[in-house]
Design a protein around this motif. Structure first.
Motif, PDB file in Angstrom:
ATOM      1  N   ALA A 288      -3.047   1.064   0.248  1.00 34.95           N
ATOM      2  CA  ALA A 288      -2.384  -0.236   0.093  1.00 34.95           C
ATOM      3  C   ALA A 288      -3.395  -1.252  -0.451  1.00 34.95           C
ATOM      4  O   ALA A 288      -4.587  -1.154  -0.160  1.00 34.95           O
ATOM      5  CB  ALA A 288      -1.837  -0.708   1.426  1.00 34.95           C
ATOM      6  N   VAL A 289      -2.904  -2.173  -1.254  1.00 32.26           N
ATOM      7  CA  VAL A 289      -3.735  -3.284  -1.725  1.00 32.26           C
ATOM      8  C   VAL A 289      -2.994  -4.577  -1.358  1.00 32.26           C
ATOM      9  O   VAL A 289      -2.305  -5.155  -2.191  1.00 32.26           O
ATOM     10  CB  VAL A 289      -3.995  -3.213  -3.244  1.00 32.26           C
ATOM     11  N   PRO A 290      -3.130  -5.040  -0.123  1.00 29.96           N
ATOM     12  CA  PRO A 290      -2.367  -6.214   0.333  1.00 29.96           C
ATOM     13  C   PRO A 290      -2.699  -7.449  -0.501  1.00 29.96           C
ATOM     14  O   PRO A 290      -3.848  -7.643  -0.898  1.00 29.96           O
ATOM     15  CB  PRO A 290      -2.826  -6.412   1.784  1.00 29.96           C
ATOM     16  N   GLY A 291      -1.679  -8.245  -0.773  1.00 32.56           N
ATOM     17  CA  GLY A 291      -1.882  -9.500  -1.510  1.00 32.56           C
ATOM     18  C   GLY A 291      -1.832  -9.331  -3.019  1.00 32.56           C
ATOM     19  O   GLY A 291      -1.860 -10.306  -3.746  1.00 32.56           O
ATOM     20  N   VAL A 292      -1.780  -8.073  -3.488  1.00 35.61           N
ATOM     21  CA  VAL A 292      -1.713  -7.843  -4.943  1.00 35.61           C
ATOM     22  C   VAL A 292      -0.330  -7.273  -5.257  1.00 35.61           C
ATOM     23  O   VAL A 292       0.014  -6.185  -4.788  1.00 35.61           O
ATOM     24  CB  VAL A 292      -2.816  -6.873  -5.409  1.00 35.61           C
TER      25      VAL A 292
ATOM     26  N   VAL B  28       1.151  -3.903  -3.383  1.00 35.63           N
ATOM     27  CA  VAL B  28       0.969  -2.489  -3.701  1.00 35.63           C
ATOM     28  C   VAL B  28       0.863  -1.622  -2.437  1.00 35.63           C
ATOM     29  O   VAL B  28      -0.061  -1.783  -1.641  1.00 35.63           O
ATOM     30  CB  VAL B  28      -0.294  -2.292  -4.569  1.00 35.63           C
TER      31      VAL B  28
END
Lengths: 253, 470
Positions: free
Chosen positions: A93-97, A144
């Protein structure tokens, strides 16, 4: 003879001191689909991660050539920019993107020194790809893989492949954990990556995805080695009888 | 702005230029005593009550010890005798851009001040060292009766309003640095919004320290009359100096019944500026105060924007981010004081530490007896970029009421190898991937900023990542 898209020569890969891949030779020509099958722990995922240059996996012996050029000294992003793509079994996961932002950035990384895709064309490409995978357009605004279900993660991996259009797609168990409808959609997404200049390495446990994406060559991996090669009938045989007869046969030999 | 463009930007500290030739119209000697305070007050031609207030405050400053709970290693390095407490770069405050002296104009041109104003801003105040050098407000706001000026001008032209509110939220004795500010303050913004007036474009101030060993002590007072709304944004920069500078502001907000104040800060001081700021708001019945606070620069920041919820139904929000790299300590947090029933507070703090940098969250939620129906939520997320970096959390809850709902959640995470590998496998370099992950971590903050500031912040983070990722 044209230069193969991917050529793996006597590859040995270790994690720390432990050797996991113990001598693999594998050649993938342009325009072909290869299936790599094998039971859990046979080294399939290790091969896919080693191909992308994961820092934990060390190539101890052998070579990997992409379009005739050794990739051993290439960084992960250089392999990606050269046209290699891995559909992760467990994507991070790519938090905030947001998905849209992520895709835009990865696409722009491919246009170094060139004019990037026009916004309207980019939007169109996203919309077409999302429709193909029957995803909800709201996915573009989500972060993501953050809070994604297993099936949503798989679709997002395929969506990225559709946007980036790699020359070589390596799919690591992209079919696992999907119901039959989702499997059909994912398979269509994989089929869309076929092309005369492109190739697919499909790593899977099961034969069922191969009913939708017909492989040209099937490889069977056991204990870090490719032990058998054949056509689609080999996959069918494995589906019917399992890996045990093959293991037994090898032990006896 | 796209990530690619961000990381291509020159990696120097953008604001690290200095005007060597600048002639100061006035510069005090170093150090602070009653003579200096008297000099400042006389130069400004202040009323007697303000002069008395300054002298009283200086005595409080001398008598107060340094805060014992703070980072005493860094605080102890401040030499109060080696600081200039007052400088004036120009004899006139420019009302239009043409009036501003050429060398100062050049500085603000490089910071993009007039461009920003042309783009969308309602008013701009630019403060250079101690004094405001440029100020403007749009005609339509003036017509609505909105007052927006330098604090010194505010005191001269609206003494009654200033006297009624000044230091009522933060008395000099609040802490050592508020006492110092009260004694030597110069500049800052004065804003008064009439009842029911909605200021629909942000009012904005730029603060810049341009001299070595300079102290900047601006004083900001914002009064929002009942039912009004105002958004104020401040940006802070300083050039590269070898010796330390001190920035010690006092900011007081008063949100009257049903009023709404949003106060946004992007603090990007150079890495040897001490940033010791007291910020506090009073929120009356059904009022709403938001602090949006970004701390990227400075050597040591100590800042805890607070909201005193004095009337029923009042709401206080703090959304803050802190970024600390080598040699930096961002000691930030918030105080929410619930002094009325059915008041609500929300604190969201996000920090990133890298290259041995240190972040601290220090917070207080206090609920007085009899304040039923209070809701408070505190969330602190820290991201550590490497094992050398450090993050600490000191949340304090003092709850003397029943029937309240208080929640606190804190997380510490690390940028993982798998996450980096995943992003890099899509064609991004380690620097680009790290930038993306950190920007994503700050996203809840960035999306609250006006576009220009969001772009600027993303770019700053890209530069920081560029500087040290191997």
């Amino acid at each position: 003879m044209p230069i193969p898209l991917l050529e793996i020569r006597d590859l040995h890969v270790a994690v720390g001191e432990k050797e996991i891949i113990r001598g693999i030779d594998l050649t993938i020509e342009r325009g072909t689909v290869h299936a790599l099958m094998g039971p859990n722990g046979s080294g399939k995922s290790t091969l896919s991660l080693a191909l992308m240059g994961h820092p934990k996996y060390t190539v101890t012996i052998g070579d990997m050539l992409f379009e005739g050029r050794s990739i051993l000294d290439m960084k992960t992003e250089e392999r990606s920019l050269a046209g290699m793509f891995l559909c992760f079994q467990y994507p991070s996961a790519v938090p905030g993107v947001s998905v849209a932002n992520f895709l835009r950035n990865t696409l722009m990384a491919r246009h170094k020194g060139q004019a990037p895709l026009k916004p309207a064309r980019f939007k169109q490409l996203l919309e077409e790809s999302i429709a193909k995978l029957k995803m909800d357009p709201s996915v573009l605004g989500r972060y993501v893989n953050d809070g994604f279900s297993g099936g949503e993660k798989k679709r997002l991996e395929i969506l990225q492949a559709l946007v980036l259009q790699p020359t070589l797609s390596i799919l690591d168990e992209t079919d696992s954990g999907l119901d039959i409808d989702a499997l059909r959609i994912i398979a269509q997404g994989i089929e869309a990556q076929r092309g005369p200049e492109r190739a697919i390495l499909l790593i899977t446990h099961y034969q069922r995805v191969l009913n939708y994406v017909k492989p040209d060559v099937v490889h069977v991996m056991l204990h870090g080695r490719i032990v058998k090669q054949g056509g689609f009938e080999l996959a069918q045989e494995l589906e019917a009888r399992g890996y045990d007869p093959l293991i037994k046969q090898l032990v006896e030999a | 702005m796209a990530l690619k463009e961000q990381v291509l930007v020159d990696q120097d500290y953008k604001y690290g230029f200095r005007d060597e030739t600048l002639n100061y119209a006035f510069k005090s000697r170093k150090g602070v005593d009653h003579d200096i305070v008297e000099q400042i007050s006389q130069m400004k031609g202040e009323p007697q009550w303000m002069s008395d207030f300054r002298h009283r405050s200086l005595d409080i400053f001398f008598s107060k010890p340094m805060p014992a709970w703070a980072d005493n290693e860094l605080l102890g390095q401040i030499d109060f005798d080696d600081i200039y407490y007052y400088m004036r770069a120009s004899d006139v405050e420019g009302r239009s851009w043409e009036d501003v002296p050429a060398d100062i104009k050049r500085t603000f041109d490089r910071l993009g001040v007039p461009q920003a104003e042309r783009a969308f801003l309602g008013g701009v105040t630019a403060q250079y060292d101690s004094e405001v050098v440029y100020h403007s407000i749009r005609k339509d706001l003036e017509a609505k009766g909105v007052l927006f000026s330098d604090m010194g001008v505010g005191l001269r032209e609206h003494e009654d309003i200033v006297r009624q509110h000044f230091a009522t939220v933060i008395p000099p004795a609040d802490n050592k640095f508020s006492a110092l500010n009260s004694a030597v303050w110069s500049g800052g913004s004065f804003i008064w919004v009439p009842p029911g007036v909605h200021v629909d474009i942000p009012l904005q101030a730029y603060f810049r320290i341009n001299s070595e060993s300079m102290g900047q002590f601006e004083r900001t007072l914002i009064i929002a009359e009942p039912g009004s709304f105002v958004h104020y944004i401040e940006g802070c920069t300083a050039p590269t100096f070898s010796s330390n500078s001190l920035h010690s502001a006092v900011v007081e907000l008063i949100a009257k019944e049903g009023a709404h104040i949003r106060y946004t800060t992007i603090q990007n001081w150079y890495k040897n500026v001490y940033n010791l700021v007291t910020k506090r708001a009073l929120a009356e019945k059904n009022a709403h105060v938001e602090w949006v606070d970004g701390n990227i620069g400075s050597k040591l920041t100590m800042k805890y924007p607070s909201v005193y919820l004095m009337g029923e139904g009042a709401r206080g929000d703090v959304l803050s981010i802190a970024y600390a790299s080598e040699g930096q300590h961002q000691d930030a947090g918030s105080k929410m004081v619930h002094a009325a029933p059915n008041t609500t507070s929300l604190i969201t703090s996000k920090s990133v530490s890298k290259g041995g940098g240190r972040t601290t969250y220090r917070g207080l939620v206090k609920v007085y007896e009899g304040c039923d129906g209070v809701k408070s939520n505190v969330r602190c997320d820290a991201l550590l970029m490497d094992p050398e970096s450090r993050s600490d959390t000191y949340p304090t809850m003092e709850v003397d009421a029943k029937n309240v709902r208080i929640e606190h959640e804190a997380t510490v995470s690390k940028v993982g190898e798998e996450q980096l590998f995943y992003v890099m496998s899509r064609g991004l370099s380690e620097v680009e991937a790290t930038t993306m992950i950190v920007n994503g971590f700050f996203e809840p903050f960035v999306k609250e900023l006006p576009m220009e500031y969001a772009v600027e912040l993303n770019r700053l983070i890209a530069l920081e990542m560029e500087g040290s990722v191997g």
